[in-house]
Design an enzyme around this catalytic site. Structure first.
Site, PDB file in Angstrom:
ATOM      1  N   PRO A 195       0.821  -1.173  -0.262  1.00  0.00           N
ATOM      2  CA  PRO A 195       0.057  -0.020  -0.168  1.00  0.00           C
ATOM      3  C   PRO A 195       0.709   1.251  -0.128  1.00  0.00           C
ATOM      4  CG  PRO A 195      -0.731  -1.387   1.577  1.00  0.00           C
ATOM      5  CD  PRO A 195       0.648  -2.024   1.099  1.00  0.00           C
ATOM      6  N   GLY A 196       0.385   2.169  -0.650  1.00  0.00           N
ATOM      7  CA  GLY A 196       1.102   3.485  -0.639  1.00  0.00           C
ATOM      8  C   GLY A 196       2.281   3.694  -1.614  1.00  0.00           C
ATOM      9  N   THR A 197       2.572   2.711  -2.444  1.00  0.00           N
ATOM     10  CA  THR A 197       3.810   2.793  -3.547  1.00  0.00           C
ATOM     11  C   THR A 197       3.352   3.405  -4.455  1.00  0.00           C
ATOM     12  OG1 THR A 197       3.232   0.379  -3.862  1.00  0.00           O
ATOM     13  CG2 THR A 197       4.950   0.797  -2.601  1.00  0.00           C
ATOM     14  N   GLY A 198       2.167   4.037  -4.770  1.00  0.00           N
ATOM     15  CA  GLY A 198       1.690   4.545  -5.957  1.00  0.00           C
ATOM     16  C   GLY A 198       1.335   3.647  -7.057  1.00  0.00           C
ATOM     17  N   LYS A 199       0.518   2.618  -6.677  1.00  0.00           N
ATOM     18  CA  LYS A 199      -0.401   2.060  -7.913  1.00  0.00           C
ATOM     19  C   LYS A 199      -1.229   2.713  -8.481  1.00  0.00           C
ATOM     20  CE  LYS A 199      -1.030  -1.370  -4.893  1.00  0.00           C
ATOM     21  NZ  LYS A 199      -0.230  -0.974  -3.779  1.00  0.00           N
ATOM     22  N   THR A 200      -2.199   3.395  -7.632  1.00  0.00           N
ATOM     23  CA  THR A 200      -3.374   4.175  -8.183  1.00  0.00           C
ATOM     24  C   THR A 200      -2.887   5.269  -8.976  1.00  0.00           C
ATOM     25  OG1 THR A 200      -4.538   3.544  -6.119  1.00  0.00           O
ATOM     26  CG2 THR A 200      -5.439   5.204  -7.231  1.00  0.00           C
ATOM     27  N   HIS A 415      10.455   1.102  32.242  1.00  0.00           N
ATOM     28  CA  HIS A 415      10.322   0.273  30.972  1.00  0.00           C
ATOM     29  C   HIS A 415      10.850   1.039  29.706  1.00  0.00           C
ATOM     30  CE1 HIS A 415       6.805  -1.892  28.541  1.00  0.00           C
ATOM     31  NE2 HIS A 415       7.379  -0.966  27.713  1.00  0.00           N
ATOM     32  N   GLU A 416      11.109   2.235  29.435  1.00  0.00           N
ATOM     33  CA  GLU A 416      11.584   2.656  28.360  1.00  0.00           C
ATOM     34  C   GLU A 416      13.092   2.632  28.432  1.00  0.00           C
ATOM     35  OE1 GLU A 416       9.830   3.118  25.628  1.00  0.00           O
ATOM     36  OE2 GLU A 416       7.971   3.421  26.803  1.00  0.00           O
ATOM     37  N   ASP A 491       4.037  -4.546  22.889  1.00  0.00           N
ATOM     38  CA  ASP A 491       5.498  -5.039  22.885  1.00  0.00           C
ATOM     39  C   ASP A 491       5.361  -6.814  23.035  1.00  0.00           C
ATOM     40  OD1 ASP A 491       6.286  -2.790  23.539  1.00  0.00           O
ATOM     41  OD2 ASP A 491       6.890  -2.922  25.685  1.00  0.00           O
TER      42      ASP A 491
HETATM   43  P1  ADP Z   1      -1.363   2.448  -3.747  1.00  0.00           P
HETATM   44  O1  ADP Z   1      -2.490   2.701  -4.728  1.00  0.00           O
HETATM   45  O2  ADP Z   1      -0.021   1.897  -4.256  1.00  0.00           O
HETATM   46  O3  ADP Z   1      -1.659   2.151  -2.383  1.00  0.00           O
HETATM   47  P2  ADP Z   1      -1.417   5.510  -4.141  1.00  0.00           P
HETATM   48  O4  ADP Z   1      -0.956   5.473  -5.507  1.00  0.00           O
HETATM   49  O5  ADP Z   1      -2.705   5.627  -3.583  1.00  0.00           O
HETATM   50  O6  ADP Z   1      -0.748   4.167  -3.642  1.00  0.00           O
HETATM   51  O7  ADP Z   1      -0.282   6.612  -3.359  1.00  0.00           O
HETATM   52  C1  ADP Z   1      -1.142   7.399  -2.403  1.00  0.00           C
HETATM   53  C2  ADP Z   1      -0.270   8.861  -2.496  1.00  0.00           C
HETATM   54  O8  ADP Z   1       1.198   8.772  -2.320  1.00  0.00           O
HETATM   55  C3  ADP Z   1      -0.426   9.461  -3.831  1.00  0.00           C
HETATM   56  O9  ADP Z   1      -1.591  10.108  -4.218  1.00  0.00           O
HETATM   57  C4  ADP Z   1       1.043  10.175  -3.805  1.00  0.00           C
HETATM   58  O10 ADP Z   1       0.605  11.385  -3.189  1.00  0.00           O
HETATM   59  C5  ADP Z   1       2.025   9.656  -3.128  1.00  0.00           C
HETATM   60  N1  ADP Z   1       2.943   8.557  -3.766  1.00  0.00           N
HETATM   61  C6  ADP Z   1       2.914   7.307  -3.816  1.00  0.00           C
HETATM   62  N2  ADP Z   1       3.756   6.724  -4.345  1.00  0.00           N
HETATM   63  C7  ADP Z   1       4.347   7.715  -5.097  1.00  0.00           C
HETATM   64  C8  ADP Z   1       5.518   7.927  -6.207  1.00  0.00           C
HETATM   65  N3  ADP Z   1       5.980   6.918  -6.489  1.00  0.00           N
HETATM   66  N4  ADP Z   1       5.773   9.104  -6.469  1.00  0.00           N
HETATM   67  C9  ADP Z   1       5.028  10.220  -6.168  1.00  0.00           C
HETATM   68  N5  ADP Z   1       4.086  10.047  -4.953  1.00  0.00           N
HETATM   69  C10 ADP Z   1       3.608   8.956  -4.605  1.00  0.00           C
HETATM   70 ZN    ZN Z   2       7.257  -1.243  25.804  1.00  0.00          ZN
END
Ligand code: ADP
Ligand code: ZN
Length: 607
Positions: A195-200, A415-416, A491
């Site tokens: 997730p969040g790697t920019g697929k969309t 703890h910390e 933990d």
């Molecule tokens: P995924 O679909 O893989 O979960 P998203 O395409 O929704 O990820 O990414 C969410 C946001 O993160 C994008 O709208 C953008 O702002 C940022 N983002 C993610 N990957 C990139 C990238 N390779 N380059 C620039 N921005 C990115």
């Molecule tokens: Zn702890």
């Protein structure tokens, strides 16, 4: 090996309705692109967020759902921004459709379901002529017109993926060129990655580059809420895309419906999923490949996909996206900082170095938080300190201003100190960057460790060290106060999850051997036994996990007992100063200052 240890942050988010925020903060979230969907009810706006935020600033808890009242006189372009960004906006107000079915469903439940089911059957039989068209339409579909849109320039750090997708862009731009030589255009491309790697983003950029319409929907939205509409939603989506061909259909979270049939029932039950999946296959088989509709789909679980989806003529191309390396992170930070004024002499490469394990979405968030930090402080340019503050806020949560009873502060300090000392004493462990007993989010204290560089696989000894480090908080409490507290829950979870993966996935138990027992086919970090795993093997795994955790706790205790003086000094320093950075902590513990360490990947922290 894929990323094994990533951002470990023990944080629990309470889920009890949206957090009320002021309208300005709401708009800020919209403009920063963090809004996933919006429900409108009169003047009340409710938004689901993509990333957690802490609002209002300084609040105790992070939230992913916010709510604000829109001033009646507001004359802004919030709606335009939302629509342009493809954020689904639904009106839950009375009378105008949108939300009513759900309210009714909740109230009358089963009776309504039966009626709806009947209506749906009627509609199917009658080809939709019955004047009842509300449900089958893929209302959650996002649609972007050609023109003013995302391009490859907005996506950074994924050059190979862009290269592979360039052909798709060409096909969409000049279909004749392919048709004339009898080449069969690709129909489906699977985008793989966490997730969040920019697929969309990348899918949208393909549409932007080719200048064609972009239709997108998340697979889970096909089948949520009302049973029986998945297949018709798929049909509807494809009909609309075909009508505007050349075009792109993007299906997010394909694994939500594309899981191997007969397997673990996911959303909506097996039948519903299967019908929806079959409809996608039918649509993909049905259209003429040169008609100009290309289907892109995203998943982070290619391993669980139904093989039927991957057959030739369907999703037969795959493009992988990974967590970015240093150069990738630098490029992504650059894209998001395009319109951010940076302080003179500030080097973004520093930030890229501090963020191993973070993906594009995290980095986008980081830039935004840094800009907010500068804005709050009234600075005109964003500098290193803003990025550090933003990073801390994102990783550790916002600080809370509450008073902790002295005996609890003392316990937290030990703890910390336990976590920190174990982190500093074990060779090869991620450097301890910060120890603090200032309450943040839900935690009373935090020890933050992060690696000095990117690394793509980790060794057994490192993992054992992580487990010992995670348990060292409890070990310290035990050693000093003679009893356990509830404060170590996260933990223990972390230690157990790591041990389970070592035993069941990475073949690191001498008793179980190099046998894969736990499948990654499970959203929980714990992992479920794979089909065909015997009862005896499961028991063996459980026993080994227990042994590792128990032994590690013992080792943590021994280590701290041996260095009791250092533990006491660290705890005392924490009680006095609340926060120690890396150099302070080492000095207090009587350890040599930071030396150059071997590169480690991932980020670590334990509460
Ligand atoms: P995924 O679909 O893989 O979960 P998203 O395409 O929704 O990820 O990414 C969410 C946001 O993160 C994008 O709208 C953008 O702002 C940022 N983002 C993610 N990957 C990139 C990238 N390779 N380059 C620039 N921005 C990115
Ligand atoms: Zn702890």
């Amino acid at each position: 090996m894929a990323v094994v240890v990533n951002v470990w942050i023990a944080r629990t988010v309470r889920d009890d309705g949206p957090t009320p925020v002021d309208y300005t903060s709401f708009v800020e979230q919209v403009r920063s692109g963090n809004v996933e969907s919006v429900r409108i009810d009169g003047l009340t706006l409710e938004a689901d967020l993509r990333r957690e935020v802490v609002l209002p600033v300084g609040a105790a808890e992070a939230t992913r759902s916010i709510e604000a009242a829109r001033p009646e006189f507001a004359a802004d372009d919030v709606l335009d921004v939302l629509v342009a960004d493809g954020v689904p906006v639904t009106d839950a107000g009375d009378g105008d459709g949108g939300g009513w079915p759900f309210t009714v469903l909740v109230t009358f439940g089963p009776a309504v379901l039966i009626v709806l089911g009947a209506l749906w059957l009627l509609r199917r039989a009658g080809g939709g002529a019955a004047g009842f068209t509300g449900f089958g339409r893929s209302r959650a579909t996002r649609y972007e017109r050609p023109g003013q849109r995302v391009t490859f320039a907005d996506v950074a750090g994924v050059d190979e993926a862009k290269e592979e997708l360039r052909e798709i862009v060409d096909v969409l731009r000049e279909p004749e060129r392919y048709r004339s030589v009898g080449a069969r255009a690709p129909r489906g491309v699977l985008l793989l990655g966490p997730p969040g790697t920019g697929k969309t983003l990348l899918a949208r950029a393909v549409a932007g580059e080719a200048d064609v319409p972009f239709f997108s929907q998340s697979a889970s939205e096909f089948i949520e809420m009302i049973v029986g509409v998945g297949a018709s939603r798929v049909r509807d989506l494809f009909d609309r895309a075909k009508a505007e061909a050349p075009s792109i259909v993007f299906i997010d979270e394909l694994d939500a419906i594309g899981r191997t049939r007969g397997g673990f029932a996911g959303l909506g039950g097996v039948d519903e999923r299967e019908q929806t999946l079959n409809q996608i296959l039918t649509e993909m088989d049905g259209f003429d490949p040169n008609q100009g509709v290309i289907v892109l789909a995203a998943t982070n679980r290619p391993d669980v996909l139904d093989p039927a989806l991957l057959r030739a003529g369907r999703f037969d191309r795959r493009v992988a996206l990974n967590a970015p390396d240093h150069a990738g992170r630098l490029a992504i930070l650059g894209v998001h900082a395009r319109h951010v004024p940076l302080a003179a002499g500030f080097d973004m490469a520093d930030v890229a170095s501090l963020t191993p394990g973070m993906v594009g979405a995290d980095l986008a968030n980081l830039v935004n938080e840094a800009a907010l930090s500068a804005a709050r402080a009234g600075r005109g340019a964003v500098g290193r300190d803003d990025f550090l503050a933003a990073l801390e806020r994102i990783l550790l949560g916002a600080e809370r201003r509450i008073t902790i009873p002295e005996h609890e502060r003392r316990r937290t300090a030990y703890h910390e100190a336990g976590h920190a000392l174990a982190g500093m004493l074990q060779e090869g462990a991620d450097p301890v960057r910060k120890v603090s007993i200032i309450p943040r989010g839900r935690s009373l204290g935090v020890t933050y460790q992060s690696p000095s560089g990117d690394q793509y696989s980790v060794g057994e000894r490192y993992l054992q060290g992580r487990i010992i480090g995670a348990l060292a908080g409890r070990a310290a409490e035990h050693l000093v106060f003679g009893e356990a507290t509830t404060g170590a829950e996260a933990d223990l979870e972390l230690a157990t999850a790591l041990a389970r993966s070592m035993v069941g996935r990475w073949g690191m138990s001498p008793v179980v051997g190099p046998v894969a027992v736990l499948s990654a086919d499970d959203p929980s970090p714990v992992g479920l036994p794979m089909d065909g795993t015997s009862e005896a093997m499961r028991n063996l795994v459980d026993e080994e996990v227990r042994r590792i955790v128990v032994e590690s706790l013992g080792r943590a205790r021994d280590l701290l007992a041996e260095h009791r003086g250092r533990l006491d000094d660290l705890a005392a320093a924490l009680l006095e100063r609340e926060t120690l950075d890396e150099d302070d902590a080492r000095r207090v513990a009587g350890l040599a200052p930071v030396a150059q360490r071997d590169a480690r990947r991932g980020l670590g922290s334990s509460g």
